[in-house]
Design a protein around this motif. Structure first.
Motif, short mmCIF file in Angstrom:
data_model
loop_
_atom_site.label_atom_id
_atom_site.label_comp_id
_atom_site.label_asym_id
_atom_site.label_seq_id
_atom_site.Cartn_x
_atom_site.Cartn_y
_atom_site.Cartn_z
N LEU A 241 -16.48 21.18 79.55
CA LEU A 241 -16.41 21.90 78.28
C LEU A 241 -15.28 22.93 78.30
CD1 LEU A 241 -20.18 22.57 77.48
CD2 LEU A 241 -18.57 21.29 76.03
N GLY A 242 -14.67 23.09 77.14
CA GLY A 242 -13.68 24.15 76.97
C GLY A 242 -12.44 24.01 77.81
N THR A 243 -12.10 22.77 78.18
CA THR A 243 -10.98 22.56 79.10
C THR A 243 -9.92 21.67 78.47
OG1 THR A 243 -12.42 22.78 81.03
CG2 THR A 243 -10.32 21.65 81.35
N THR A 244 -8.69 22.12 78.57
CA THR A 244 -7.56 21.27 78.25
C THR A 244 -6.62 21.29 79.45
OG1 THR A 244 -5.82 20.79 76.64
CG2 THR A 244 -6.20 23.11 77.16
N TRP A 245 -5.85 20.24 79.61
CA TRP A 245 -4.98 20.15 80.79
C TRP A 245 -3.68 19.45 80.42
CZ3 TRP A 245 -3.64 15.17 81.70
CH2 TRP A 245 -4.54 14.17 81.32
N ARG A 246 -2.69 19.70 81.24
CA ARG A 246 -1.41 19.00 81.15
C ARG A 246 -0.90 18.76 82.55
NH1 ARG A 246 4.22 20.79 78.05
NH2 ARG A 246 5.13 18.69 78.02
N LEU A 247 -0.50 17.53 82.83
CA LEU A 247 -0.03 17.15 84.15
C LEU A 247 1.49 17.19 84.20
CD1 LEU A 247 -0.66 15.97 87.00
CD2 LEU A 247 -0.47 13.70 85.96
N GLY A 248 2.02 17.80 85.26
CA GLY A 248 3.46 17.85 85.46
C GLY A 248 3.91 16.77 86.43
N SER A 249 4.57 17.20 87.51
CA SER A 249 5.09 16.27 88.52
C SER A 249 4.39 16.53 89.84
CB SER A 249 6.60 16.45 88.68
OG SER A 249 7.27 16.22 87.46
N PRO A 250 3.33 15.80 90.15
CA PRO A 250 2.61 16.04 91.40
C PRO A 250 3.48 15.71 92.62
CG PRO A 250 1.79 14.06 90.31
CD PRO A 250 2.72 14.72 89.36
N ARG A 251 3.21 16.42 93.70
CA ARG A 251 3.88 16.19 94.97
C ARG A 251 2.85 15.84 96.03
NH1 ARG A 251 6.85 19.52 91.97
NH2 ARG A 251 9.12 19.59 92.21
N ILE A 252 3.20 14.92 96.90
CA ILE A 252 2.25 14.42 97.90
C ILE A 252 2.89 14.51 99.28
CG2 ILE A 252 0.83 12.47 98.63
CD1 ILE A 252 0.73 11.51 95.79
N ASP A 253 2.11 15.01 100.22
CA ASP A 253 2.53 15.10 101.63
C ASP A 253 2.21 13.77 102.30
OD1 ASP A 253 3.05 15.65 104.24
OD2 ASP A 253 1.77 17.43 104.37
#
Length: 635
Positions: free
Chosen positions: A616-628
């Motif tokens: 509830l009450g959540t919005t999100w935006r994904l950028g450029s994830p980085r992985i080790d």
């Protein structure tokens, strides 16, 4: 070792194999792309607590001369006008009986009442309002009889059945999730008589089903439509959806149920609490040769003509010509008689068998037949309008499957998507197979298109193969040339403009304000929106050697979330060979608390990245994830 940065191609692509789509997005729901990056779509809340009957097939917003907002809603059962969050029934009447033509009969212990009316023409689910009745005695009082009813059964061509309910309970006040929910009144032994000698029945337009019914047989149409013993219709569509078209002429409204009469609703005669029904255009003062049957009605804003498409000619009133276009005198909705002193007239087009839809752009009116597209332009005197063939061999899913944005028109065809921007072009679609391979073609007439201009999006709501109703949507972002899709039940849609936000018509009898908050407001309390996006598989390292995934830096923004502790779940699936099954999976939550990384421990040659949200009450935006990622041997 340096971190590996993943920059996924924007948009969802289902037209190539997963492996070919490496670096792209494969699946998602309740997401959009902004500047190439995925984010959750906005939420929705009920616009009004008042519900309507039937599935909406047409919506039209406009303002009155003093700035009041109005919204027209056409369904298979009713025609409404919304004002101030009130839903007002203005459905036209098809017949009003003479006093005394209607009588009633009640049965002891039953709330069913048999209504007698010779050649009533009613069908199950039709609506009728009775006035001037007197009590049958006992429980069935005059107040019980003198109100609106819905027909629940047909006895024969001269009688039908209604269900008695408490007095003074208008149908508009007894709907629960779009369904009738009355308190019934049961007759007792003293309920006899016929209700008096002055009873009047006012019948509204026959209702239509909310699904397309194919075939012929018992119950397909109103009683006594054909003579007794006559052959049934050819086994094609016998019960079609009710499509409405409408347009405002100033602050008043012109209304047309597809293949029906043309009606007029006068704003001045209607006030809150006292909305008047729409009346036939032919009943207006000065009416002359008005069309009495049409497929669509439209007001040309540029030159102020009312245009009827697929209508009856002046020389043969009531006989529909599906390819004829007629237009009224300029600035005169009632005069359709062509004369040397006015601009009324007609045109007939010849490519195709019927007009499916028409839509107005800034410069012209586009007219769609079942196989072609025409442009209709205002020329002025003496010809008034001219029409030119633009394209042949095009298709349109249904009368509501197109939408105009300035001088562009977008539409869904039977297997393709199109745009007209001076010429007809097919829009390359990266989810075409996903949409049309799981599509209920028998219900394609339900497809509705709408703009969400704040996000440069065209939405199409459509029925999947196992659904009789619109349960899915597909979106084309015309600014970024991207496609994405999801699941959502909507029968109608209008863009913001007259109203502050887009408004969608639910299949539960309620209107919803979209891009409002972050949750699903169809329930009380609101529930979270399930949103997710998943990538196609990516090679880890060079894709040849096994690698170890140790950490993920998701790069997720929760800006504007109303939840104090928003989070998303990040899932990594890994596999050993291309085309093989995912063998291992790990999920971890990423919180908006300055946490920079999530720890994982997975080995494989390929991985899939997935982000999900159900909070509830959540919005999100994904950028450029980085992985080790580090080289690793196989255990």
């Amino acid at each position: 070792m340096p971190l590996t940065k993943f920059q996924f191609r924007p948009g969802i692509n289902r037209e190539v194999t997963n492996y070919t789509n490496e670096g792209g997005w494969h699946d998602g729901d309740k997401i959009r792309f902004t500047k190439g990056f995925p984010e959750k779509i906005g939420g929705w809340v009920k616009y009004s607590q008042r519900s309507y009957l039937g599935d909406v097939s047409a919506m039209h917003p406009w303002r009155t001369l003093i700035g009041e907002r109005l919204l027209a809603l056409g369904t298979g059962q009713k025609y409404y006008i919304e004002e101030g969050q009130g839903i007002n029934d203005v459905t036209p009447l098809r017949e009003t009986t003479a006093a005394g033509d209607v009588t009633f009969a009640a049965t002891d212990g039953s709330y069913e009442i048999t209504v007698s009316d010779t050649l009533h023409g009613a069908a199950i689910n039709d609506f009728v309002t009775f006035t001037d009745a007197v009590s049958l005695g006992g429980n069935i009082t005059a107040g019980v009889l003198n109100q609106e009813y819905q027909v629940v059964g047909i006895v024969n061509e001269n009688s039908y059945v209604i269900e008695a309910r408490e007095a003074n309970t208008p149908i508009s006040n007894i709907t629960v999730d779009g369904q009738l929910d009355p308190t019934y009144v049961t007759a007792n032994s003293s309920d006899t008589g016929n209700g008096g000698s002055s009873v009047v029945g006012a019948y509204q337009l026959n209702t239509a089903p909310d699904v397309v019914v194919a075939g012929a047989g018992w119950g397909a149409g109103t009683w006594s439509r054909n003579s007794w013993g006559s052959a049934a219709s050819v086994a094609t569509v016998t019960a079609t959806l009710r499509h409405w078209s409408q347009d405002n002429f100033g602050e008043d409204l012109i209304i047309n149920p597809r293949d029906g009469n043309v009606y007029y609703w006068d704003r001045t005669a209607s006030t809150i609490g006292n909305f008047q029904r729409a009346v036939p255009l032919s009943t207006l003062s000065g009416a002359s040769d008005t069309p009495t049957v049409a497929k669509q009605i439209l007001v040309s804003d540029r030159d102020r003509h009312v245009i009827a498409f697929g209508c009856d000619p002046i020389t043969d009133p009531g006989v529909q010509d599906p390819m004829l276009i007629r237009f009224s005198d300029q600035e005169n909705i009632a005069n359709w008689t062509p004369e040397a002193t006015n601009t009324a007239g007609d045109l007939r087009i010849d490519s195709g068998s019927e007009i499916i839809a028409a839509v107005e752009t800034r410069q012209q009116v586009l007219v769609y037949t079942d196989v072609s597209l025409y442009a209709m332009q205002y020329l002025g005197t003496p010809f008034t309008f001219g029409i030119n063939l633009i394209s042949e061999n095009i298709t349109l899913s249904g009368p509501e499957a197109l939408v105009a944005s300035d001088d562009q028109v977008f539409w869904m065809g039977r297997e393709e998507f199109y745009v007209y921007n001076g010429s007809v072009q097919r829009i390359p679609c990266t989810v075409r197979g996903y949409v049309f391979d799981d599509f209920n073609v028998s219900q394609r007439a339900k497809v509705v298109a709408g703009l969400n201009s704040a996000h440069s999006e065209v939405w199409w709501f459509y029925p999947s193969s196992t659904s009789p109703a619109n349960d899915r949507y597909v979106i084309y972002n015309y600014e970024e040339n991207l496609w994405y899709y999801g699941d959502l039940m909507r029968a109608g849609w209008i863009d913001r403009g007259v109203y502050d936000t887009p408004i969608g018509a639910g299949l539960d009898g309620y209107l919803y304000s979209h891009e409002t908050g972050f949750d699903d407001g169809s329930t009380t309390p609101a529930t979270p929106i399930d949103s997710y996006i998943q990538s196609a598989p990516l090679d880890i390292g060079d894709g040849e050697q096994f690698s170890l995934i140790r950490r993920v830096f998701p790069d997720v923004s929760f800006e504007n979330s109303s939840n104090d502790s928003p989070y998303v779940d990040i899932t990594l699936d890994v596999r050993n060979i291309s085309g093989g099954n995912y063998l291992r999976s790990s999920t971890a939550s990423y919180y908006d608390n300055n946490r920079e990384q999530i720890d994982f421990r997975l080995r494989g040659r390929q991985l899939s990245f997935k982000l999900t949200s159900n909070l509830l009450g959540t919005t999100w935006r994904l950028g450029s994830p980085r992985i080790d990622i580090r080289p690793d041997g196989r255990r």
